[in-house]
Write a protein that holds these residues in place. Structure first.
Motif, PDB file in Angstrom:
ATOM      1  N   PRO A  89      11.968  33.103  51.355  1.00 14.28           N
ATOM      2  CA  PRO A  89      11.244  34.171  52.049  1.00 14.28           C
ATOM      3  C   PRO A  89       9.883  33.748  52.603  1.00 14.28           C
ATOM      4  N   LEU A  90       9.224  32.783  51.976  1.00 20.69           N
ATOM      5  CA  LEU A  90       7.881  32.411  52.455  1.00 20.69           C
ATOM      6  C   LEU A  90       7.920  31.664  53.781  1.00 20.69           C
ATOM      7  N   PHE A 135       7.812  39.595  42.432  1.00 22.41           N
ATOM      8  CA  PHE A 135       8.624  38.394  42.176  1.00 22.41           C
ATOM      9  C   PHE A 135       7.924  37.487  41.164  1.00 22.41           C
ATOM     10  N   ARG A 136       6.596  37.336  41.306  1.00 26.31           N
ATOM     11  CA  ARG A 136       5.853  36.454  40.375  1.00 26.31           C
ATOM     12  C   ARG A 136       5.899  37.002  38.954  1.00 26.31           C
ATOM     13  N   GLU A 185      19.156  39.006  45.393  1.00 28.38           N
ATOM     14  CA  GLU A 185      18.743  37.724  45.976  1.00 28.38           C
ATOM     15  C   GLU A 185      17.212  37.638  46.041  1.00 28.38           C
ATOM     16  N   ILE A 186      16.684  36.401  46.060  1.00 31.90           N
ATOM     17  CA  ILE A 186      15.225  36.202  46.111  1.00 31.90           C
ATOM     18  C   ILE A 186      14.643  36.858  47.381  1.00 31.90           C
ATOM     19  N   MET A 219       8.512  23.544  47.357  1.00 33.86           N
ATOM     20  CA  MET A 219       9.834  23.843  47.928  1.00 33.86           C
ATOM     21  C   MET A 219      10.321  22.594  48.666  1.00 33.86           C
ATOM     22  N   GLY A 220      11.590  22.277  48.505  1.00 37.57           N
ATOM     23  CA  GLY A 220      12.162  21.157  49.252  1.00 37.57           C
ATOM     24  C   GLY A 220      11.914  19.802  48.619  1.00 37.57           C
ATOM     25  N   SER A 221      11.362  19.776  47.405  1.00 37.04           N
ATOM     26  CA  SER A 221      11.095  18.463  46.789  1.00 37.04           C
ATOM     27  C   SER A 221      12.316  17.919  46.052  1.00 37.04           C
TER      28      SER A 221
END
Ligand code: S3P
Length: 173
Positions: free
Chosen positions: A118-119, A55-56, A42-43, A9-11
């Motif tokens: 969400p994480l 979700f996975r 939404e996620i 995330m964020g890469s």
């Protein structure tokens, strides 16, 4: 050809993906956006209502359908999507590129962008640093299965052009 972009995330997978798509004149599919569109949720809501495991499952189902039906696209994945053996059955049909970033880079990029994730959305700075370190260590083995690893920080344009060249799509630039 499908060029898949993976990384934590964020890469910068989505923004580099959009830039690369623009340079090549191809569509960019962001797997998270695709899930939101198909599931009409939404996620954050999917995680809240049904949990991460569900979700996975959605991630695998939609990844499979994109890889089996699309051509000449850029596919920006969510950070957890390349982290199962099953999903690599599909990703190995793509030219996969890992956008490798330092923990510091990820922290700086993520600390203002937690709300839709969400994480991490409830985390303070210390918890976020801790999560980045732990999850990156868990996931790096999967990320390193990518065909190419981009581990230097260049401008968006240079990164996009580097990826196009690695994947043999430079004639489209
Ligand atoms: C996740 C990353 C997110 C999204 C979900 C879970 C992860 O995508 O798929 O919140 O497990 O790393 P980004 O990598 O685009 O933030």
């Amino acid at each position: 050809m499908i060029i898949s972009l993976l990384g934590f995330m964020g890469s910068g997978k989505s923004s580099i993906g959009r830039r690369l798509a623009k340079e090549l004149g191809w569509p960019c599919i962001d797997l998270d956006d695709y899930i939101v569109e198909k599931e009409k949720m939404e996620i954050n809501a999917i995680f809240r209502e049904y949990g991460e495991e569900y979700f996975r499952e959605l991630e695998t189902k939609h990844l499979k359908s994109i890889v089996e039906s699309a051509h000449d696209i850029i596919l920006a994945l969510g950070g957890g999507a390349p982290c199962t053996k099953e999903n690599w059955n599909y990703l190995e049909k793509t030219r996969s590129v890992y956008l490798k970033r330092s923990e510091e880079y990820l922290f700086d990029n993520l600390k203002e962008k937690k709300a839709k994730r969400p994480l991490i959305k409830e985390m303070n700075d210390d918890q976020l640093r801790e999560l980045i370190a732990t999850k990156l260590a868990e996931r790096e083995g999967f990320y390193n299965q990518a065909e190419f690893v981009i581990d230097i920080t260049l401008s968006k344009r240079m990164t996009a052009e580097t990826i196009a060249m690695c994947c043999g799509a430079e004639s489209l630039l």
